[in-house]
Scaffold this active site. Sequence first.
Site, mmCIF file in Angstrom:
data_model
loop_
_atom_site.group_PDB
_atom_site.id
_atom_site.type_symbol
_atom_site.label_atom_id
_atom_site.label_comp_id
_atom_site.label_asym_id
_atom_site.label_seq_id
_atom_site.Cartn_x
_atom_site.Cartn_y
_atom_site.Cartn_z
ATOM 1 C CE1 TYR A 288 -4.022 -2.043 0.402
ATOM 2 C CE2 TYR A 288 -2.762 -3.201 2.069
ATOM 3 C CZ TYR A 288 -3.858 -3.122 1.230
ATOM 4 O OH TYR A 288 -4.783 -4.128 1.241
ATOM 5 C CE1 TYR B 158 -8.756 -4.849 1.026
ATOM 6 C CE2 TYR B 158 -8.796 -5.759 3.256
ATOM 7 C CZ TYR B 158 -8.149 -5.567 2.047
ATOM 8 O OH TYR B 158 -6.899 -6.112 1.843
ATOM 9 C CG ASP C 207 -14.226 -10.905 6.205
ATOM 10 O OD1 ASP C 207 -13.462 -11.284 7.118
ATOM 11 O OD2 ASP C 207 -13.844 -10.222 5.241
ATOM 12 C CE LYS D 259 -7.019 -7.638 9.237
ATOM 13 N NZ LYS D 259 -5.686 -7.328 8.720
#
Length: 433
Positions: A28, A155, A246, A275
């Site tokens: 990014y 996202y 999600d 995560k």
Amino acid sequence: MPDNSQVSTSFSELNLTERDKKVIWHPYTQMKNALPHIPIVRGEGVYVFDEHGKRYIDAVSSWWVNIHGHSHPHIAQKVAEQLTVLEHVIFAGFTHEPAVLLAERLLPILPGKQDKVFYTDNGSTAVEVALKMCLQYWDNKGTPKTKILAFKNAYHGDTFGAMSVSGRSIFTDAFNSLLFDVEFIDLPDESNISNLTSHISNLTDTACFIFEPLILGSGGMLMYEAKYLDELVAACKKAGILIIADEVMTGFGRTGTYFACEKLIHKPDIICLSKGLTGGTMPLGITTCTDEIFDAFLSDDKLKTLYHGHSFTANPIACVASLASLDILLQKETLANIKRIEAKHALFLQEIKAHPKVKAVRQTGTIIAIEWETGNETSYLSNLRNLLYAYFLDKGIILRPLGNIIYILPPYIISDEDLDYIYAAIKSALEEV
């Protein structure tokens, strides 16, 4: 063969930032004009330290993964022990205790009745598997469905399937022509829930509905109420649409409960996790599903097999790190810390919500997001983002803004004193930036 001694000598007079610039491409990041990358040499608790000894509060949990603090001794000990027993083994045709034990411990605490675990490498691949499960489920049933429902501004990752179900944005611009068609709907609220549920009731070729429960992370920490999501899920189930939650970002305590979907009456068919799964120690992804999904792949016809896998599927070290992280997460002290952070954020929200530079402030669980008033529409590319990022780094705080939106998403062990320091820095930034 290359002479590594010569390579080492050529970099010997450079510091780590200069060496990095010569050989690394960062995520990014527009590398042409990127700010120098800060060399971090160690982490301890909520802090990371650079090569000059400067301490930074990791207020975003290193991209939302580090839920218990850096270099946690319990996780480190368990990982070290596993390294001397089994570092990895192929997971096709073989199994091992860490993978089985993690599934046995995780499935009972997930929302609803999740029955099977499929291991992958990260959040994006966990989503890829979920999508493939749903699409092939209908194909295996002999009633193919190809359309997918998702939220605008969502996202779900950077692989092609995950990009396809994510809102079209600067993240996907270069690839839009290659992404499969998805129907995007607005986040539900009081004004539109009736229209949304009515629309869903008329869908006939939709395989699944995928969503980030309660919070859209990279979309700007957009938040919405569980009761309206629950109505959407109920409408989907009535229409025969499979449900993918999600929980890559929201799982493991972020929303105030262990999983965001605990706040729903109607539970998902599939859950994606990553995560915080390993406590931020290393990559691991999980896709769980009900027996109804799993049973659709049981057949004498080998074409009904789920043909998906990764070289490091169910890596034993990552599984052990996850088990150690679960040990800590399920302690009463951790839940107390989650509630403490939630209460602190709520007080700070009340303190700053009327500030003229605050366009909006929102909070769910341990996550609080502040949207800067800029007078015009801003985006992820806003220059304000760089100004705020540098401002907080100078004060020893890692806050990575999403355009004109900053958010605090800390490890659960963060102290009240460190939270107060971050709040004070934000108030200063509102006056000075």
